[in-house]
Design an enzyme around this catalytic site. Structure first.
Site, PDB file in Angstrom:
ATOM      1  N   LYS A 207       0.825  -1.214   0.000  1.00 55.06           N
ATOM      2  CA  LYS A 207       0.000   0.000   0.000  1.00 55.06           C
ATOM      3  C   LYS A 207       0.856   1.261   0.000  1.00 55.06           C
ATOM      4  O   LYS A 207       0.657   2.162  -0.825  1.00 55.06           O
ATOM      5  CB  LYS A 207      -0.906   0.012   1.240  1.00 55.06           C
ATOM      6  CG  LYS A 207      -1.612   1.348   1.463  1.00 55.06           C
ATOM      7  CD  LYS A 207      -2.482   1.342   2.693  1.00 55.06           C
ATOM      8  CE  LYS A 207      -1.787   1.682   3.980  1.00 55.06           C
ATOM      9  NZ  LYS A 207      -1.681   3.117   4.313  1.00 55.06           N
TER      10      LYS A 207
ATOM     11  N   ASP B 162      -5.399   7.828   9.046  1.00 55.35           N
ATOM     12  CA  ASP B 162      -5.778   7.180  10.299  1.00 55.35           C
ATOM     13  C   ASP B 162      -5.675   8.141  11.470  1.00 55.35           C
ATOM     14  O   ASP B 162      -4.859   9.056  11.473  1.00 55.35           O
ATOM     15  CB  ASP B 162      -4.832   5.999  10.569  1.00 55.35           C
ATOM     16  CG  ASP B 162      -4.995   4.911   9.538  1.00 55.35           C
ATOM     17  OD1 ASP B 162      -6.127   4.666   9.128  1.00 55.35           O
ATOM     18  OD2 ASP B 162      -3.969   4.324   9.151  1.00 55.35           O
TER      19      ASP B 162
ATOM     20  N   ARG C 192      -0.344  14.509  13.139  1.00 55.44           N
ATOM     21  CA  ARG C 192       0.459  14.062  11.998  1.00 55.44           C
ATOM     22  C   ARG C 192       0.950  15.283  11.230  1.00 55.44           C
ATOM     23  O   ARG C 192       0.480  15.588  10.125  1.00 55.44           O
ATOM     24  CB  ARG C 192      -0.360  13.109  11.130  1.00 55.44           C
ATOM     25  CG  ARG C 192      -0.841  11.909  11.931  1.00 55.44           C
ATOM     26  CD  ARG C 192      -1.453  10.837  11.089  1.00 55.44           C
ATOM     27  NE  ARG C 192      -0.470  10.149  10.272  1.00 55.44           N
ATOM     28  CZ  ARG C 192      -0.765   9.135   9.462  1.00 55.44           C
ATOM     29  NH1 ARG C 192      -1.997   8.711   9.376  1.00 55.44           N
ATOM     30  NH2 ARG C 192       0.177   8.546   8.746  1.00 55.44           N
TER      31      ARG C 192
ATOM     32  N   ASP D 194       5.464  19.326   8.775  1.00 55.36           N
ATOM     33  CA  ASP D 194       6.432  20.426   8.781  1.00 55.36           C
ATOM     34  C   ASP D 194       7.740  20.062   8.066  1.00 55.36           C
ATOM     35  O   ASP D 194       8.361  20.918   7.431  1.00 55.36           O
ATOM     36  CB  ASP D 194       6.722  20.855  10.237  1.00 55.36           C
ATOM     37  CG  ASP D 194       7.201  19.690  11.086  1.00 55.36           C
ATOM     38  OD1 ASP D 194       6.438  18.722  11.243  1.00 55.36           O
ATOM     39  OD2 ASP D 194       8.356  19.720  11.563  1.00 55.36           O
TER      40      ASP D 194
ATOM     41  N   ASP E  62       3.378  -0.182  12.077  1.00 58.45           N
ATOM     42  CA  ASP E  62       2.157  -0.677  11.426  1.00 58.45           C
ATOM     43  C   ASP E  62       1.872  -2.142  11.778  1.00 58.45           C
ATOM     44  O   ASP E  62       0.763  -2.627  11.540  1.00 58.45           O
ATOM     45  CB  ASP E  62       2.252  -0.498   9.901  1.00 58.45           C
ATOM     46  CG  ASP E  62       2.348   0.980   9.522  1.00 58.45           C
ATOM     47  OD1 ASP E  62       2.034   1.837  10.370  1.00 58.45           O
ATOM     48  OD2 ASP E  62       2.753   1.272   8.381  1.00 58.45           O
TER      49      ASP E  62
HETATM   50  C1  EPZ Z   1       3.962   6.495   6.754  1.00 54.49           C
HETATM   51  O1  EPZ Z   1       3.275   7.609   7.303  1.00 54.49           O
HETATM   52  C2  EPZ Z   1       2.918   5.440   6.540  1.00 54.49           C
HETATM   53  N1  EPZ Z   1       1.895   5.974   5.650  1.00 54.49           N
HETATM   54  C3  EPZ Z   1       2.308   5.002   7.864  1.00 54.49           C
HETATM   55  O2  EPZ Z   1       1.495   3.887   7.584  1.00 54.49           O
HETATM   56  C4  EPZ Z   1       3.408   4.563   8.832  1.00 54.49           C
HETATM   57  O3  EPZ Z   1       2.843   4.322  10.092  1.00 54.49           O
HETATM   58  C5  EPZ Z   1       4.483   5.644   8.945  1.00 54.49           C
HETATM   59  O4  EPZ Z   1       4.973   6.002   7.634  1.00 54.49           O
HETATM   60  C6  EPZ Z   1       5.676   5.207   9.790  1.00 54.49           C
HETATM   61  O5  EPZ Z   1       6.260   4.071   9.231  1.00 54.49           O
HETATM   62  C7  EPZ Z   1       2.125   6.066   4.344  1.00 54.49           C
HETATM   63  O6  EPZ Z   1       3.186   5.710   3.839  1.00 54.49           O
HETATM   64  C8  EPZ Z   1       1.037   6.595   3.498  1.00 54.49           C
HETATM   65  P1  EPZ Z   1       6.226   9.537   8.994  1.00 54.49           P
HETATM   66  P2  EPZ Z   1       4.005   9.013   7.331  1.00 54.49           P
HETATM   67  O7  EPZ Z   1       6.309  10.838   8.286  1.00 54.49           O
HETATM   68  O8  EPZ Z   1       4.933   9.110   6.177  1.00 54.49           O
HETATM   69  C9  EPZ Z   1       6.588  12.652  12.621  1.00 54.49           C
HETATM   70  C10 EPZ Z   1      -0.368   2.489   7.731  1.00 54.49           C
HETATM   71  O9  EPZ Z   1      -0.895   1.891   8.696  1.00 54.49           O
HETATM   72  N2  EPZ Z   1       6.600  13.685  11.564  1.00 54.49           N
HETATM   73  O10 EPZ Z   1       7.319   8.548   8.781  1.00 54.49           O
HETATM   74  O11 EPZ Z   1       2.977  10.032   7.480  1.00 54.49           O
HETATM   75  C11 EPZ Z   1       5.244  11.973  12.739  1.00 54.49           C
HETATM   76  O12 EPZ Z   1       4.353  12.713  13.532  1.00 54.49           O
HETATM   77  C12 EPZ Z   1       0.089   3.928   7.847  1.00 54.49           C
HETATM   78  O13 EPZ Z   1      -0.170   1.951   6.621  1.00 54.49           O
HETATM   79  C13 EPZ Z   1       6.836  15.000  11.913  1.00 54.49           C
HETATM   80  O14 EPZ Z   1       6.999  15.352  13.087  1.00 54.49           O
HETATM   81  O15 EPZ Z   1       4.834   8.860   8.668  1.00 54.49           O
HETATM   82  C14 EPZ Z   1       5.612  10.623  13.301  1.00 54.49           C
HETATM   83  O16 EPZ Z   1       5.743  10.730  14.679  1.00 54.49           O
HETATM   84  C15 EPZ Z   1      -0.362   4.596   9.089  1.00 54.49           C
HETATM   85  N3  EPZ Z   1       6.874  15.943  10.917  1.00 54.49           N
HETATM   86  C16 EPZ Z   1       6.998  10.349  12.708  1.00 54.49           C
HETATM   87  O17 EPZ Z   1       7.477  11.621  12.262  1.00 54.49           O
HETATM   88  C17 EPZ Z   1       6.698  15.612   9.604  1.00 54.49           C
HETATM   89  O18 EPZ Z   1       6.752  16.493   8.740  1.00 54.49           O
HETATM   90  C18 EPZ Z   1       6.990   9.385  11.513  1.00 54.49           C
HETATM   91  O19 EPZ Z   1       6.057   9.840  10.533  1.00 54.49           O
HETATM   92  C19 EPZ Z   1       6.473  14.275   9.260  1.00 54.49           C
HETATM   93  C20 EPZ Z   1       6.443  13.314  10.271  1.00 54.49           C
END
Ligand code: EPZ
Length: 440
Positions: free
Chosen positions: A22, A117, A122, A125, A305
């Site tokens: 996905k 979700d 989320r 920044d 996940d």
């Molecule tokens: C991806 O989300 C996945 N979604 C998520 O899968 C997955 O849980 C996540 O990566 C972590 O592996 C997709 O790929 C569409 P991140 P993403 O940016 O990219 C913080 C599922 O179940 N953060 O790696 O949005 C954030 O708050 C889904 O399939 C910032 O602070 O996750 C989090 O604590 C749910 N600022 C951490 O980083 C930002 O600009 C990781 O988030 C971006 C993120």
């Protein structure tokens, strides 16, 4: 209301095919929009998030068609809009990839602050900081993010948090940005590598993906390409965990075993026997799993996940397990529902302490607003004795292709109902031959 009815306690046995990932599909589809010609994408799962991605392409004027099951042809030549409609963009988190893709291709994009979700704040920044570093003007107004640039220039960007989304989004924008961009503290997930491979197949120049420093040399244009995306390791992990909880003997097919290592290692620690083959993993389990401690981390750590399904498994472990969620601040929605099945879980902030119980009992459950927490309820239902009904499958449908059919194919009694008028009793799904059997 859509619902799954599971008559639990049956071991999962046989072989089960895993779909395309996905989180790769929802990034590779926007990447195809950056090309000057059509691309063909293989192994694309037929799930709600892919269908939303395609509706977004349609709104941008981009043409697409399924040329075979799981094969998509995307023709970006008719692109005529730079705006993702709010109603579509809010449906899924990954709608933000259009920002990076269109910023690179046409220098402007507008998308709503993303949905997805309900697992905590989320922020995006880091995406926006990166676009700014490349020379874009970024503004957020009335719920929309607007990025625009007359001239982009490669830059060195240090990500303050390891973010899969920011890493991919900045790779997309930088692929068509003049000069060299260096992403430091980049995410290392296999789907980051998958997107880099697709960009390179389109004529891009990306090196280092899979490490924490990625270098992108911007090219003038990207051409269409053929690419098959990698298997979904979280789908695979979900079914492996379900096999572990049901005393199963399951061959999970079409996987990259190496991508599953963090999950495999923990399942082995819990007492499962796991054999890795070229493109398959076989898991055998007997009796109750052993209690283990799990801490979610960016790849190659244990994936967040897979945490909800693993938590469901540990409810029947021998001993007390501790699960710590370090990625999302609110990812234990499944705990309250699992408690209805008799699970003994205490959640304090980002930690769940699970005192294993001998068995779970089937119950009526509410599909919670995180797709993996819904998957945890399915795992609970498969493990439990008796009948579990899970009401509300919208979140589950976002990420699991044909889940009921796949599970039924390996011996589970799972049926899906989408008809509001059906009045359903547990006996409706019990084959005659099973009535009266212990555990049935
Ligand atoms: C991806 O989300 C996945 N979604 C998520 O899968 C997955 O849980 C996540 O990566 C972590 O592996 C997709 O790929 C569409 P991140 P993403 O940016 O990219 C913080 C599922 O179940 N953060 O790696 O949005 C954030 O708050 C889904 O399939 C910032 O602070 O996750 C989090 O604590 C749910 N600022 C951490 O980083 C930002 O600009 C990781 O988030 C971006 C993120």
């Amino acid at each position: 209301m859509s619902r799954l009815v599971i008559h639990g306690g049956r071991p999962l046995t046989g072989s089960l095919p895993v779909s395309g990932r996905k989180n790769s599909a929802v990034a590779v589809i926007p990447a195809a929009v950056m090309a000057t010609g059509p691309s063909t994408l293989g192994n694309i799962p037929d799930i709600a998030d892919v269908r939303t991605s395609l509706q977004i392409l349609e709104a941008l004027g981009v043409r697409w068609e399924w040329t075979a099951p799981h094969t998509l042809r995307i023709d970006p030549r008719p692109l005529r809009s730079q705006r993702v409609p709010a109603a579509l963009g809010k449906r899924m988190r990954a709608s933000y990839y259009i920002l990076g893709a269109l910023l690179g291709r046409i220098g402007e994009a507008i998308a709503p602050l993303p949905g997805g979700d309900d697992i905590g704040q989320r922020p995006i920044d880091q995406h926006l900081k990166g676009f700014t570093a490349l020379g874009a003007e970024v503004s957020v107004a009335r719920g929309d993010v607007h990025v625009a640039a007359t001239r982009l220039q490669g830059a060195r960007i240090y990500l303050d948090v390891v973010s899969v989304g920011a890493t991919i989004n900045l790779m997309l924008a930088a692929a068509l940005t003049p000069g060299v961009t260096i992403l430091e503290n980049a995410a290392r997930e296999p789907h980051v590598v998958d997107v880099a491979n697709f960009l390179n197949a389109m004529g891009g120049y990306v090196t280092g993906a899979g490490s924490d420093v990625i270098k992108i040399r911007g090219v003038e244009e990207l051409h269409g390409a053929e690419h098959a995306i990698i298997p979904d390791e979280i789908e695979a992990a979900t079914y492996m965990i379900a096999a572990a909880g049901t005393g199963g003997d399951l061959q999970v097919e079409n996987v990259v075993p190496q991508h599953l290592e963090p999950v495999t290692a923990k399942l082995r620690e819990a007492g499962c026997e796991i054999r890795e083959e070229d493109e398959a993993v076989r898991i055998r389990a007997e009796g109750r799993p052993r209690a283990i401690h799990v801490k979610t981390l960016p790849y190659p750590g244990f994936p967040t996940d897979a945490q909800p399904p693993m938590t469901a498994l540990l409810t029947v472990a021998e001993g007390t397990s501790v699960v710590t969620e370090t990625i999302w601040e609110n990812r234990f929605h499944h705990a309250a529902e699992l408690q209805r099945m008799g699970a003994r879980i205490r959640v304090e902030e980002r930690t769940a302490v699970i005192q294993g119980t001998e068995r779970l009992e089937g119950a009526d459950l509410r599909g919670v607003s995180d797709l993996r927490s819904c998957a945890a309820l399915v795992v609970g239902g498969l493990i439990a004795r008796g009948t579990t009904r899970i009401f509300g499958l919208d979140y589950l449908d976002r990420g699991y292709e044909a889940m009921a059919e796949k599970l039924a194919g390996v011996g589970a009694f799972v049926e899906r109902f989408d008809d509001d008028n059906v009045r359903l009793e547990p006996e409706d799904i019990l084959p005659d031959s099973l009535e009266g059997r212990p555990g049935a």
